[in-house]
Scaffold this active site. Sequence first.
Site, PDB file in Angstrom:
ATOM      1  N   ASP A  64       0.844  -1.198   0.000  1.00 42.29           N
ATOM      2  CA  ASP A  64       0.000   0.000   0.000  1.00 42.29           C
ATOM      3  C   ASP A  64       0.875   1.243   0.000  1.00 42.29           C
ATOM      4  O   ASP A  64       2.105   1.133   0.091  1.00 42.29           O
ATOM      5  CB  ASP A  64      -0.954  -0.015   1.214  1.00 42.29           C
ATOM      6  N   ASN A 123      -7.082  -1.927  14.557  1.00 39.94           N
ATOM      7  CA  ASN A 123      -8.514  -2.040  14.209  1.00 39.94           C
ATOM      8  C   ASN A 123      -8.770  -3.240  13.278  1.00 39.94           C
ATOM      9  O   ASN A 123      -9.862  -3.376  12.747  1.00 39.94           O
ATOM     10  CB  ASN A 123      -9.020  -0.745  13.554  1.00 39.94           C
ATOM     11  N   HIS A 125      -7.144  -3.872  10.410  1.00 36.11           N
ATOM     12  CA  HIS A 125      -6.852  -3.711   8.975  1.00 36.11           C
ATOM     13  C   HIS A 125      -5.649  -4.560   8.557  1.00 36.11           C
ATOM     14  O   HIS A 125      -4.751  -4.835   9.352  1.00 36.11           O
ATOM     15  CB  HIS A 125      -6.698  -2.233   8.571  1.00 36.11           C
ATOM     16  N   GLU A 130      -9.452  -1.254   5.543  1.00 34.13           N
ATOM     17  CA  GLU A 130     -10.012  -0.852   6.832  1.00 34.13           C
ATOM     18  C   GLU A 130     -11.290  -1.650   7.127  1.00 34.13           C
ATOM     19  O   GLU A 130     -11.854  -2.283   6.228  1.00 34.13           O
ATOM     20  CB  GLU A 130     -10.340   0.648   6.782  1.00 34.13           C
TER      21      GLU A 130
HETATM   22  P1  PGA Z   1       2.688  -1.193  12.634  1.00 38.29           P
HETATM   23  O1  PGA Z   1       1.529  -1.137  11.573  1.00 38.29           O
HETATM   24  O2  PGA Z   1       3.645  -2.238  12.179  1.00 38.29           O
HETATM   25  O3  PGA Z   1       3.311   0.175  12.591  1.00 38.29           O
HETATM   26  O4  PGA Z   1       2.059  -1.521  13.956  1.00 38.29           O
HETATM   27  C1  PGA Z   1       0.892  -2.305  11.219  1.00 38.29           C
HETATM   28  C2  PGA Z   1      -0.292  -1.990  10.356  1.00 38.29           C
HETATM   29  O5  PGA Z   1      -0.950  -0.964  10.575  1.00 38.29           O
HETATM   30  O6  PGA Z   1      -0.588  -2.779   9.447  1.00 38.29           O
END
Ligand code: PGA
Length: 222
Positions: A64, A123, A125, A130
């Site tokens: 992404d 959350n 995702h 999302e």
């Molecule tokens: P993070 O992000 O590794 O910074 O916790 C993970 C994500 O949001 O997919």
Amino acid sequence: MSEEKYQEISRKTAELIANQLRTKPDSCLGLPTGRTPLACYAFLSGWTQSRQLNWSKARSFALDDYLDAEEHQTFAHYLQTNLYKNTNQQSDQQFNPRFFDDYDGVIAKCGGLDLTVIGIGSNGHIAFNEPGTARQTYTHCVKLTESTRQANSSFFGSIDKVPIYAVTMGVATILSSRLLVLIASGERKKKILDEALNGPVTPENPASYLQEHKNLTVLTDW
Ligand code: PGA
């Protein structure tokens, strides 16, 4: 989470990627960003620089990226800084969804994703899919939720500086990968990951779609 455990899962993730590249040098890899993969990328960088790993035929696909970020805050820049610049991968084999109208078509043309590493947001995702994202989604643009923007605000100084729009591989894109490795670090991911793996498959927790994948490896540091 202990630093030792985090280093252990990072090394394991890096070993899975390294083994994939040794078995199939022209593998297509789906690569995440964020805090969690940083140590994994450090292992891969070290092994490449000591010539234990060869990226000359490998293809990489960022999961992404932000659409409205300054260049130095994009995931393209993150991957360049934390991994690509330390490898011998050809830059025209480093793909990013910002630059293609048909990212899924590009992935398919390269033979499909062999191994994709993903993180999980607090959350639920996966990449930037999302809560509410449907199972049959391919690469698409999204508006980020407040909770995701909050979680990523440390990279920007404050939440109002965090981009609002992003482009992400869809759930179907991620599930099409022949192998999936999910890495989760820190207690704050524990509950959502448990619900994703043991609760109902629901768009409200996009990581729950991973239950439908036959070759999922989950690595956690708690
Ligand atoms: P993070 O992000 O590794 O910074 O916790 C993970 C994500 O949001 O997919």
